[in-house]
Design a protein around this motif. Structure first.
Motif, mmCIF file in Angstrom:
data_model
loop_
_atom_site.group_PDB
_atom_site.id
_atom_site.type_symbol
_atom_site.label_atom_id
_atom_site.label_comp_id
_atom_site.label_asym_id
_atom_site.label_seq_id
_atom_site.Cartn_x
_atom_site.Cartn_y
_atom_site.Cartn_z
ATOM 1 N N SER A 28 11.339 65.339 -4.776
ATOM 2 C CA SER A 28 10.950 66.715 -5.113
ATOM 3 C C SER A 28 12.096 67.474 -5.772
ATOM 4 C CB SER A 28 10.511 67.462 -3.852
ATOM 5 O OG SER A 28 11.614 67.655 -2.976
ATOM 6 N N ALA A 29 11.743 68.535 -6.496
ATOM 7 C CA ALA A 29 12.767 69.384 -7.108
ATOM 8 C C ALA A 29 13.622 70.058 -6.042
ATOM 9 C CB ALA A 29 12.105 70.441 -7.990
ATOM 10 N N LEU A 30 12.999 70.496 -4.954
ATOM 11 C CA LEU A 30 13.756 71.114 -3.870
ATOM 12 C C LEU A 30 14.761 70.134 -3.272
ATOM 13 C CD1 LEU A 30 10.823 73.037 -2.161
ATOM 14 C CD2 LEU A 30 12.814 74.113 -3.237
ATOM 15 N N GLY A 31 14.325 68.886 -3.104
ATOM 16 C CA GLY A 31 15.225 67.861 -2.582
ATOM 17 C C GLY A 31 16.349 67.540 -3.551
ATOM 18 N N TRP A 32 16.022 67.457 -4.832
ATOM 19 C CA TRP A 32 17.053 67.155 -5.831
ATOM 20 C C TRP A 32 18.088 68.273 -5.901
ATOM 21 C CZ3 TRP A 32 14.313 64.772 -10.747
ATOM 22 C CH2 TRP A 32 13.740 63.545 -10.382
ATOM 23 N N ALA A 33 17.631 69.526 -5.750
ATOM 24 C CA ALA A 33 18.591 70.630 -5.735
ATOM 25 C C ALA A 33 19.502 70.532 -4.519
ATOM 26 C CB ALA A 33 17.851 71.963 -5.739
ATOM 27 N N TYR A 34 18.953 70.078 -3.398
ATOM 28 C CA TYR A 34 19.766 69.893 -2.196
ATOM 29 C C TYR A 34 20.841 68.828 -2.450
ATOM 30 C CZ TYR A 34 21.074 69.233 2.658
ATOM 31 O OH TYR A 34 21.788 69.164 3.829
ATOM 32 N N ILE A 35 20.436 67.734 -3.069
ATOM 33 C CA ILE A 35 21.387 66.671 -3.399
ATOM 34 C C ILE A 35 22.446 67.199 -4.370
ATOM 35 C CG2 ILE A 35 21.645 64.403 -4.499
ATOM 36 C CD1 ILE A 35 18.700 63.844 -3.613
ATOM 37 N N ALA A 36 21.987 67.926 -5.388
ATOM 38 C CA ALA A 36 22.905 68.435 -6.412
ATOM 39 C C ALA A 36 23.950 69.373 -5.819
ATOM 40 C CB ALA A 36 22.118 69.160 -7.504
ATOM 41 N N LEU B 199 16.422 61.206 -11.606
ATOM 42 C CA LEU B 199 17.306 61.913 -10.690
ATOM 43 C C LEU B 199 18.719 61.983 -11.255
ATOM 44 C CD1 LEU B 199 18.102 63.249 -8.048
ATOM 45 C CD2 LEU B 199 18.140 60.986 -6.968
ATOM 46 N N ASP B 200 19.185 60.905 -11.826
ATOM 47 C CA ASP B 200 20.525 60.901 -12.409
ATOM 48 C C ASP B 200 20.622 61.930 -13.538
ATOM 49 O OD1 ASP B 200 23.214 59.638 -12.669
ATOM 50 O OD2 ASP B 200 22.448 59.149 -14.658
ATOM 51 N N ALA B 201 19.571 62.001 -14.375
ATOM 52 C CA ALA B 201 19.560 62.983 -15.465
ATOM 53 C C ALA B 201 19.532 64.406 -14.909
ATOM 54 C CB ALA B 201 18.348 62.742 -16.370
ATOM 55 N N ALA B 202 18.772 64.606 -13.837
ATOM 56 C CA ALA B 202 18.683 65.938 -13.232
ATOM 57 C C ALA B 202 20.025 66.367 -12.653
ATOM 58 C CB ALA B 202 17.611 65.942 -12.145
ATOM 59 N N ARG C 181 26.005 70.460 -15.586
ATOM 60 C CA ARG C 181 26.269 71.167 -16.848
ATOM 61 C C ARG C 181 25.756 72.610 -16.816
ATOM 62 N NH1 ARG C 181 24.339 66.309 -19.232
ATOM 63 N NH2 ARG C 181 22.357 67.356 -19.630
ATOM 64 N N HIS C 182 24.569 72.812 -16.253
ATOM 65 C CA HIS C 182 23.894 74.098 -16.421
ATOM 66 C C HIS C 182 23.590 74.846 -15.115
ATOM 67 C CE1 HIS C 182 23.484 73.006 -20.585
ATOM 68 N NE2 HIS C 182 22.766 71.936 -20.295
ATOM 69 N N GLY C 183 23.754 74.200 -13.963
ATOM 70 C CA GLY C 183 23.553 74.901 -12.705
ATOM 71 C C GLY C 183 22.134 74.879 -12.166
ATOM 72 N N TYR C 184 21.263 74.039 -12.741
ATOM 73 C CA TYR C 184 19.909 73.893 -12.218
ATOM 74 C C TYR C 184 19.441 72.472 -12.467
ATOM 75 C CZ TYR C 184 18.581 74.345 -17.147
ATOM 76 O OH TYR C 184 18.474 74.164 -18.511
ATOM 77 N N ILE C 185 18.399 72.062 -11.753
ATOM 78 C CA ILE C 185 17.796 70.747 -12.009
ATOM 79 C C ILE C 185 16.355 70.956 -12.477
ATOM 80 C CG2 ILE C 185 19.271 69.628 -10.276
ATOM 81 C CD1 ILE C 185 15.597 69.715 -9.585
ATOM 82 N N ILE C 186 15.852 70.006 -13.235
ATOM 83 C CA ILE C 186 14.459 69.991 -13.674
ATOM 84 C C ILE C 186 13.810 68.709 -13.156
ATOM 85 C CG2 ILE C 186 12.955 69.642 -15.672
ATOM 86 C CD1 ILE C 186 13.631 72.454 -15.592
ATOM 87 N N ASN C 187 12.663 68.866 -12.511
ATOM 88 C CA ASN C 187 11.863 67.729 -12.068
ATOM 89 C C ASN C 187 10.573 67.781 -12.876
ATOM 90 O OD1 ASN C 187 9.765 66.278 -10.482
ATOM 91 N ND2 ASN C 187 11.412 66.036 -8.966
#
Length: 274
Positions: free
Chosen positions: A150-158, A187-190, A196-202
């Motif tokens: 999920s995007a929420l999970g990826w942000a947690y990882i990030a 996930l690696d791209a996110a 680089r930009h301070g956010y992730i996109i899923n």
């Protein structure tokens, strides 16, 4: 409101009402984002009070540190007023602070905005706001989404600092190797995009027709207190539109909530153990 109380119930009607205090509050209420500096004559005009009265009130507020002088005859609120603001904020929970801005963001873009915390290998929604759209996922407060996809999970990882990100990724690969292999490239791209930009996109990973932007909210100790997202059907709001329009607003909201949490006046939830 102070003016209304003074005129309707204050002078001669309410013996508990302190007119001088109400007038001082009226002086402070004249300052805002658009007029942070005012002269005594401008304050007299805005409040309708006699100028000698305004002079006396401003002198008292200056002595108390509620006002400071700037640019000759101009006045502006002092740090003592800021301390009162922090005291007011401390009486609110983070959810009460976040929800109106989340709703405004969701409504503006026909999207859904969520705030979540980690629960084991999932993220659980603690707040959820929806705009007017038929193309929004059926998620509510208490719903969970996977940390790995999920995007929420990826942000947690990030948001993990130092070696914590690599440690968490290894843990997730051990827990659900199939899911992690499936999302590895995206996930690696996110994560690179976040760096680089301070956010992730899923985009189409958690749900093939859905695109979500998400950001972490970092506590003062460097831990991820919450993650914040905003998502919509890809056909309604494209990934490029999410990056251009929604991501900056989401980052600004996350920064404002993060600043409040870091003041130490609002308790972020303890993270459940895996």
């Amino acid at each position: 409101m102070a003016q209304q109380a003074e005129t309707e119930g204050g002078e001669g009607k309410d013996r508990q009402f302190v007119t001088a205090l109400a007038r001082g509050i009226r002086i402070l209420q004249c300052f805002d984002t658009y007029t942070p500096e005012l002269s005594c004559s401008e304050l007299a005009k805005r409040t309708g009070l006699p100028q000698p009265t305004v002079w006396r009130l401003c002198h008292t507020l200056l002595e108390c540190g509620m006002l400071v002088t700037v640019n000759g005859d101009k006045l502006r609120p002092g740090l003592a007023v800021l301390q009162l603001g922090y005291s007011a904020i401390s009486g609110l929970s983070i959810l009460e602070l976040a929800r109106p801005k989340m709703q405004a963001l969701a409504s503006a873009h026909g999207a859904a905005c969520g705030l979540a915390i980690r629960d084991g290998y999932n993220m659980v929604f603690v707040a959820r706001c929806e705009g007017e759209s038929q193309l929004i996922m059926n998620l509510r407060v208490g719903s969970t989404v996977p940390l790995a996809t999920s995007a929420l999970g990826w942000a947690y990882i990030a948001g993990q600092r130092g070696t914590n990100r690599a440690t968490l990724l290894a843990e997730l690969r051990a827990h659900d190797p199939a899911a992690m292999e499936r999302v590895a490239v995206d996930l690696d791209a996110a994560l690179r995009e976040y760096d680089r930009h301070g956010y992730i996109i899923n985009e189409g990973v958690f749900h093939r027709a859905y695109t979500t932007v998400s950001v972490p909210i970092i506590d003062a100790d460097g831990s991820v207190a919450y993650t914040l997202n905003c998502g919509a059907a890809t056909g309604a709001v494209s990934a490029e539109a999410q990056k251009r329009l929604i991501a900056p607003e989401l980052i600004a909201l996350a920064n404002s909530l993060q600043a409040v949490i870091r003041q130490g006046r609002l308790q972020s939830p303890a993270e459940p153990q895996v």
